[in-house]
Design a protein around this motif. Structure first.
Motif, PDB file in Angstrom:
ATOM      1  N   LEU A  65      -8.767   9.749   0.706  1.00 21.51           N
ATOM      2  CA  LEU A  65      -9.379   9.381  -0.589  1.00 21.51           C
ATOM      3  C   LEU A  65     -10.225   8.236  -0.359  1.00 21.51           C
ATOM      4  N   CYS A  66     -11.498   8.331  -0.802  1.00 22.80           N
ATOM      5  CA  CYS A  66     -12.452   7.287  -0.456  1.00 22.80           C
ATOM      6  C   CYS A  66     -12.732   6.601  -2.094  1.00 22.80           C
ATOM      7  N   ASP A  67     -12.179   5.419  -2.278  1.00 24.73           N
ATOM      8  CA  ASP A  67     -12.333   4.764  -3.771  1.00 24.73           C
ATOM      9  C   ASP A  67     -13.456   3.809  -3.526  1.00 24.73           C
ATOM     10  N   THR A  68     -14.732   4.218  -4.265  1.00 26.06           N
ATOM     11  CA  THR A  68     -16.008   3.277  -4.093  1.00 26.06           C
ATOM     12  C   THR A  68     -15.652   2.147  -5.007  1.00 26.06           C
ATOM     13  N   ILE A  69     -14.608   2.164  -6.087  1.00 25.19           N
ATOM     14  CA  ILE A  69     -14.615   0.928  -7.035  1.00 25.19           C
ATOM     15  C   ILE A  69     -14.012  -0.053  -5.831  1.00 25.19           C
ATOM     16  N   SER A  70     -12.539   0.205  -5.740  1.00 23.96           N
ATOM     17  CA  SER A  70     -11.937  -0.834  -4.829  1.00 23.96           C
ATOM     18  C   SER A  70     -12.420  -0.846  -3.635  1.00 23.96           C
ATOM     19  N   ARG A  71     -13.233   0.087  -2.883  1.00 20.36           N
ATOM     20  CA  ARG A  71     -13.812  -0.128  -1.452  1.00 20.36           C
ATOM     21  C   ARG A  71     -12.871  -0.025  -0.614  1.00 20.36           C
ATOM     22  N   ALA A  72     -12.059   1.093  -0.680  1.00 17.90           N
ATOM     23  CA  ALA A  72     -10.863   1.266   0.140  1.00 17.90           C
ATOM     24  C   ALA A  72     -10.667   2.890   0.430  1.00 17.90           C
ATOM     25  N   LEU A  73     -10.455   3.175   1.692  1.00 21.05           N
ATOM     26  CA  LEU A  73     -10.098   4.439   2.123  1.00 21.05           C
ATOM     27  C   LEU A  73      -8.567   4.549   2.224  1.00 21.05           C
ATOM     28  N   HIS A  74      -8.111   5.642   1.491  1.00 19.94           N
ATOM     29  CA  HIS A  74      -6.653   5.786   1.697  1.00 19.94           C
ATOM     30  C   HIS A  74      -6.415   7.278   2.509  1.00 19.94           C
ATOM     31  N   TYR A  75      -5.425   7.167   3.532  1.00 19.82           N
ATOM     32  CA  TYR A  75      -5.239   8.076   4.332  1.00 19.82           C
ATOM     33  C   TYR A  75      -3.769   8.738   4.242  1.00 19.82           C
ATOM     34  N   TRP A  76      -3.396  10.096   3.965  1.00 20.13           N
ATOM     35  CA  TRP A  76      -2.035  10.588   4.222  1.00 20.13           C
ATOM     36  C   TRP A  76      -2.041  11.748   5.231  1.00 20.13           C
ATOM     37  N   SER A  77      -0.932  11.755   6.066  1.00 20.69           N
ATOM     38  CA  SER A  77      -0.962  12.596   6.901  1.00 20.69           C
ATOM     39  C   SER A  77      -0.388  13.972   6.485  1.00 20.69           C
ATOM     40  N   ALA A  78      -0.370  14.958   7.123  1.00 20.69           N
ATOM     41  CA  ALA A  78       0.087  16.595   6.571  1.00 20.69           C
ATOM     42  C   ALA A  78       1.388  16.567   6.199  1.00 20.69           C
ATOM     43  N   ASP A  79       2.277  15.623   6.895  1.00 24.74           N
ATOM     44  CA  ASP A  79       3.798  15.695   6.635  1.00 24.74           C
ATOM     45  C   ASP A  79       4.065  14.705   5.725  1.00 24.74           C
ATOM     46  N   GLU A  80       3.177  13.797   5.156  1.00 26.06           N
ATOM     47  CA  GLU A  80       3.341  12.534   4.449  1.00 26.06           C
ATOM     48  C   GLU A  80       4.121  11.464   4.842  1.00 26.06           C
TER      49      GLU A  80
END
Length: 191
Positions: A65-80
């Motif tokens: 998830l690339c959040d352009t408001i907070s200027r952050a990229l969130h990453y989740w692996s397939a198995d969480e």
């Protein structure tokens, strides 16, 4: 004959002077509202965790998830089992920001860079081979949207700012880490 005031009197005067200078700040600190202020969402301190379920139906091969408001990229692996957050640079304007769902279709270490036609026209930029002057940094992950990437940058001043022509930029150390754990086919959402 003139007498000097005792030493303790001078100390009292000095201490009183210092306290009189500090008093406005002490009073101001005591009168601040008890209610917390609304958070500023334009810097690293504004990061908050996200839940992938708010953005994706499932994790598939993984999710970004690339959040352009907070200027952050969130990453989740397939198995969480792995959740990470990285500070990013984001597009300079809404006109340059493409939002929606896409995926990683290609990855490259040491990417070369060819500017878009509008970048050539606006800035006179030309092809750039891999190296320290390349605006894509050390690693790039290409999206299925033409000319949109998640990539590194050698110019660390750009991170946390609106500074790109549409791409999501990360520190080179962060993109190298993300590059290693992100398989091709990882779903991406830009909000």
């Amino acid at each position: 004959m003139m007498t000097r005031p005792p030493l303790h009197t001078r100390r009292h005067v000095l201490i009183g002077g210092v306290l009189s200078l500090a008093a406005p700040q002490l009073l101001q600190a005591q009168t601040l509202p008890e209610e917390p202020q609304a958070p500023v969402r334009h810097n690293v301190s504004s990061f908050s965790s996200q839940d992938w379920r708010d953005h994706f139906d499932d994790l598939g091969k993984g999710a970004i998830l690339c959040d352009t408001i907070s200027r952050a990229l969130h990453y989740w692996s397939a198995d969480e089992s792995d959740y990470r957050v990285y500070p990013t640079s984001v597009p300079r304007s809404d006109e340059l920001t493409k939002r929606g769902y896409t995926k990683i279709v290609r990855k490259r270490v040491g990417p070369d860079w060819t500017p878009t036609a509008s970048q050539k026209e606006r800035f006179g930029w030309t092809y750039m081979p891999p190296g320290p002057d390349n605006p894509l940094g050390t690693h790039a992950m290409y999206l299925d949207w033409p000319a949109y990437l998640i990539h590194g940058t050698h110019d660390t001043r750009k991170i946390g700012r609106q500074s790109s022509d549409g791409c999501i930029g990360l520190f080179n150390s962060a993109i190298a880490e993300l590059f290693e754990i992100t398989p091709i086919g990882t779903q991406v959402r830009v909000i």
